[in-house]
Design a protein around this motif. Structure first.
Motif, PDB file in Angstrom:
ATOM      1  N   LEU A  67     -60.245  -6.598   2.475  1.00 27.31           N
ATOM      2  CA  LEU A  67     -60.977  -5.327   2.803  1.00 27.31           C
ATOM      3  C   LEU A  67     -62.141  -5.228   3.174  1.00 27.31           C
ATOM      4  N   GLU A  68     -63.315  -6.181   2.561  1.00 28.36           N
ATOM      5  CA  GLU A  68     -64.535  -6.292   2.896  1.00 28.36           C
ATOM      6  C   GLU A  68     -64.720  -6.681   4.335  1.00 28.36           C
ATOM      7  N   GLY A  69     -63.777  -7.696   4.544  1.00 27.24           N
ATOM      8  CA  GLY A  69     -63.759  -8.210   5.834  1.00 27.24           C
ATOM      9  C   GLY A  69     -63.544  -7.421   7.105  1.00 27.24           C
ATOM     10  N   ILE A  70     -62.722  -6.722   6.696  1.00 28.71           N
ATOM     11  CA  ILE A  70     -62.240  -5.563   7.817  1.00 28.71           C
ATOM     12  C   ILE A  70     -63.245  -4.701   7.964  1.00 28.71           C
ATOM     13  N   GLY A  71     -64.079  -3.943   7.005  1.00 26.11           N
ATOM     14  CA  GLY A  71     -65.203  -3.209   7.170  1.00 26.11           C
ATOM     15  C   GLY A  71     -66.222  -3.863   7.719  1.00 26.11           C
ATOM     16  N   ALA A  72     -66.456  -5.098   7.700  1.00 21.99           N
ATOM     17  CA  ALA A  72     -67.646  -5.791   8.139  1.00 21.99           C
ATOM     18  C   ALA A  72     -67.182  -6.310   9.958  1.00 21.99           C
ATOM     19  N   ALA A  73     -66.263  -6.400  10.196  1.00 20.48           N
ATOM     20  CA  ALA A  73     -65.640  -6.763  11.651  1.00 20.48           C
ATOM     21  C   ALA A  73     -66.172  -5.389  12.554  1.00 20.48           C
ATOM     22  N   THR A  74     -66.107  -6.090  13.761  1.00 15.47           N
ATOM     23  CA  THR A  74     -66.535  -5.213  14.880  1.00 15.47           C
ATOM     24  C   THR A  74     -65.418  -4.352  15.103  1.00 15.47           C
ATOM     25  N   HIS A  75     -65.639  -3.252  15.877  1.00 12.39           N
ATOM     26  CA  HIS A  75     -64.499  -2.277  16.383  1.00 12.39           C
ATOM     27  C   HIS A  75     -63.616  -2.872  17.205  1.00 12.39           C
ATOM     28  N   GLU A  76     -64.191  -3.647  18.065  1.00 12.82           N
ATOM     29  CA  GLU A  76     -63.526  -4.382  19.201  1.00 12.82           C
ATOM     30  C   GLU A  76     -62.261  -5.344  18.282  1.00 12.82           C
ATOM     31  N   ALA A  77     -62.787  -6.101  17.431  1.00  7.33           N
ATOM     32  CA  ALA A  77     -61.863  -7.108  16.832  1.00  7.33           C
ATOM     33  C   ALA A  77     -60.821  -6.539  16.188  1.00  7.33           C
ATOM     34  N   VAL A  78     -61.074  -5.327  15.196  1.00  6.19           N
ATOM     35  CA  VAL A  78     -60.137  -4.462  14.475  1.00  6.19           C
ATOM     36  C   VAL A  78     -59.059  -3.719  15.379  1.00  6.19           C
ATOM     37  N   GLU A  79     -59.758  -3.595  16.705  1.00  6.68           N
ATOM     38  CA  GLU A  79     -58.775  -2.838  17.584  1.00  6.68           C
ATOM     39  C   GLU A  79     -57.696  -3.725  18.167  1.00  6.68           C
ATOM     40  N   ASP A  80     -58.291  -4.876  18.620  1.00  9.17           N
ATOM     41  CA  ASP A  80     -57.623  -6.004  19.090  1.00  9.17           C
ATOM     42  C   ASP A  80     -56.389  -6.441  18.230  1.00  9.17           C
ATOM     43  N   GLN A  81     -56.759  -6.290  16.920  1.00 11.03           N
ATOM     44  CA  GLN A  81     -55.403  -6.675  15.834  1.00 11.03           C
ATOM     45  C   GLN A  81     -54.666  -5.663  15.708  1.00 11.03           C
ATOM     46  N   ILE A  82     -54.966  -4.400  15.861  1.00 13.67           N
ATOM     47  CA  ILE A  82     -54.022  -3.395  15.745  1.00 13.67           C
ATOM     48  C   ILE A  82     -53.194  -3.467  16.951  1.00 13.67           C
ATOM     49  N   ALA A  83     -53.771  -3.682  18.125  1.00  9.28           N
ATOM     50  CA  ALA A  83     -53.070  -3.685  19.289  1.00  9.28           C
ATOM     51  C   ALA A  83     -51.904  -4.906  19.220  1.00  9.28           C
ATOM     52  N   LYS A  84     -52.468  -5.773  18.664  1.00  6.34           N
ATOM     53  CA  LYS A  84     -51.509  -6.908  18.835  1.00  6.34           C
ATOM     54  C   LYS A  84     -50.502  -6.820  17.757  1.00  6.34           C
ATOM     55  N   SER A  85     -50.794  -6.419  16.498  1.00 11.15           N
ATOM     56  CA  SER A  85     -49.618  -6.155  15.534  1.00 11.15           C
ATOM     57  C   SER A  85     -48.738  -5.151  15.805  1.00 11.15           C
ATOM     58  N   MET A  86     -49.300  -4.117  16.490  1.00 11.53           N
ATOM     59  CA  MET A  86     -48.479  -2.767  16.612  1.00 11.53           C
ATOM     60  C   MET A  86     -47.712  -2.924  17.892  1.00 11.53           C
ATOM     61  N   GLY A  87     -47.828  -3.922  18.895  1.00 13.57           N
ATOM     62  CA  GLY A  87     -47.325  -3.913  20.251  1.00 13.57           C
ATOM     63  C   GLY A  87     -47.958  -3.138  20.980  1.00 13.57           C
ATOM     64  N   TYR A  88     -49.101  -2.575  20.995  1.00 16.61           N
ATOM     65  CA  TYR A  88     -49.721  -1.707  22.160  1.00 16.61           C
ATOM     66  C   TYR A  88     -50.367  -2.596  22.978  1.00 16.61           C
ATOM     67  N   ALA A  89     -50.680  -1.955  24.083  1.00 16.98           N
ATOM     68  CA  ALA A  89     -51.538  -2.178  24.952  1.00 16.98           C
ATOM     69  C   ALA A  89     -52.883  -1.608  24.479  1.00 16.98           C
ATOM     70  N   ARG A  90     -54.051  -1.965  24.437  1.00 17.26           N
ATOM     71  CA  ARG A  90     -55.302  -1.366  23.890  1.00 17.26           C
ATOM     72  C   ARG A  90     -55.106  -0.134  24.378  1.00 17.26           C
ATOM     73  N   GLY A  91     -55.492   1.065  23.874  1.00 17.70           N
ATOM     74  CA  GLY A  91     -55.532   2.306  24.363  1.00 17.70           C
ATOM     75  C   GLY A  91     -56.056   3.323  23.526  1.00 17.70           C
ATOM     76  N   LYS A  92     -55.653   4.601  23.557  1.00 19.33           N
ATOM     77  CA  LYS A  92     -56.198   5.636  22.824  1.00 19.33           C
ATOM     78  C   LYS A  92     -55.516   5.382  21.412  1.00 19.33           C
ATOM     79  N   ALA A  93     -54.322   5.173  21.255  1.00 21.60           N
ATOM     80  CA  ALA A  93     -53.934   4.793  19.840  1.00 21.60           C
ATOM     81  C   ALA A  93     -54.647   3.813  18.950  1.00 21.60           C
ATOM     82  N   SER A  94     -54.807   2.560  19.476  1.00 22.75           N
ATOM     83  CA  SER A  94     -55.650   1.624  18.978  1.00 22.75           C
ATOM     84  C   SER A  94     -56.920   2.086  18.703  1.00 22.75           C
ATOM     85  N   ARG A  95     -57.530   2.595  19.722  1.00 22.08           N
ATOM     86  CA  ARG A  95     -58.972   3.047  19.568  1.00 22.08           C
ATOM     87  C   ARG A  95     -59.164   3.801  18.224  1.00 22.08           C
TER      88      ARG A  95
END
Length: 243
Positions: A67-95
């Motif tokens: 959890l601490e690592g997620i909190g310290a990560a950049t917005h871009e890194a977290v968004e990239d992982q969300i998009a990758k895990s959920m099968g999104y193209a980066r966009g409104k939902a992942s942001r």
């Protein structure tokens, strides 16, 4: 791949039954009893209403080390992982999901800071250590901060003096002390992180600290301590006998 924002707004979440059961467990058994991945899964319910968030929660924890690592990560890194895990193209939902997580962790960081800010820092040492660990333990680049204190050791300001590379953040002792005079601060605590994880002071850390102490002594600004934060803990110059 498409962003899940295209999902009809009135559609019923496919995992509503599982979510209801998890909420009931949290209510009956206490949120504290939930493992990290289920806490994170529940946080993501509102951001991602139409997909199972359990795999995403586990992926985020694995990618950032907790959890601490997620909190310290950049917005871009977290968004990239969300998009990758959920099968999104980066966009409104992942942001939106990444922003929601950043807001949650920002609140947690401020909650951790409050005890240190409301009481004299020296008598709130445990709260201070908890705060600096949350703020810096997982920072990917070295960051140098100064906690400026008044005559009662009350926190006036926690200021980022400089951000650097993975192993160096330039520090200018006279600027540190000059800022103390501007704030009418009579004492300060130096804080920086070692992204390598090992908080052991380097020779450069020791030399810089002595320079700040000397600059402060001439203008009656006391340096109480220098804390180095790493994933393996927090090193105190005072406890190590280095000042």
């Amino acid at each position: 791949m498409t962003d899940d924002a295209d999902t009809p707004a009135k559609a019923k979440p496919r995992h509503s039954g599982h979510r209801d059961r998890l909420r009931e467990r949290a209510a009956l058994g206490g949120i504290e009893a939930l493992p990290d991945y289920e806490l994170l899964e529940m946080l993501l319910f509102r951001s991602i209403p139409y997909k199972d968030t359990k795999p995403l929660a586990k992926d985020l924890l694995a990618r950032f080390g907790g959890l601490e690592g997620i909190g310290a990560a950049t917005h871009e890194a977290v968004e990239d992982q969300i998009a990758k895990s959920m099968g999104y193209a980066r966009g409104k939902a992942s942001r939106a999901a990444a922003l929601d997580l950043r807001l949650i962790f920002a609140v947690a960081q401020r909650v951790a800071k409050e005890p240190a800010a409301k009481r004299p820092v020296i008598s709130s040492w445990t709260a201070l250590l908890a705060y600096v660990r949350i703020a810096l333990q997982h920072e990917p680049r070295e960051q140098f901060r100064v906690l400026y204190l008044d005559k009662k050791n009350q926190l006036i300001l926690d200021e980022v003096q400089n951000r650097g590379t993975v192993d160096h953040a330039p520090v200018y002792p006279r600027e540190v002390v000059r800022r103390a005079l501007e704030l009418s601060s009579s004492a300060l605590i130096l804080v920086h992180n070692h992204p390598s994880g090992d908080p052991t002071p380097s020779r450069a850390d020791i030399d810089m600290t002595r320079q700040v102490i000397e600059a402060g002594r001439a203008l009656h600004v006391e340096v109480h301590d220098h804390l180095i934060v790493g994933r393996d803990g927090v090193a105190s110059f005072k406890q190590l006998g280095l000042m």
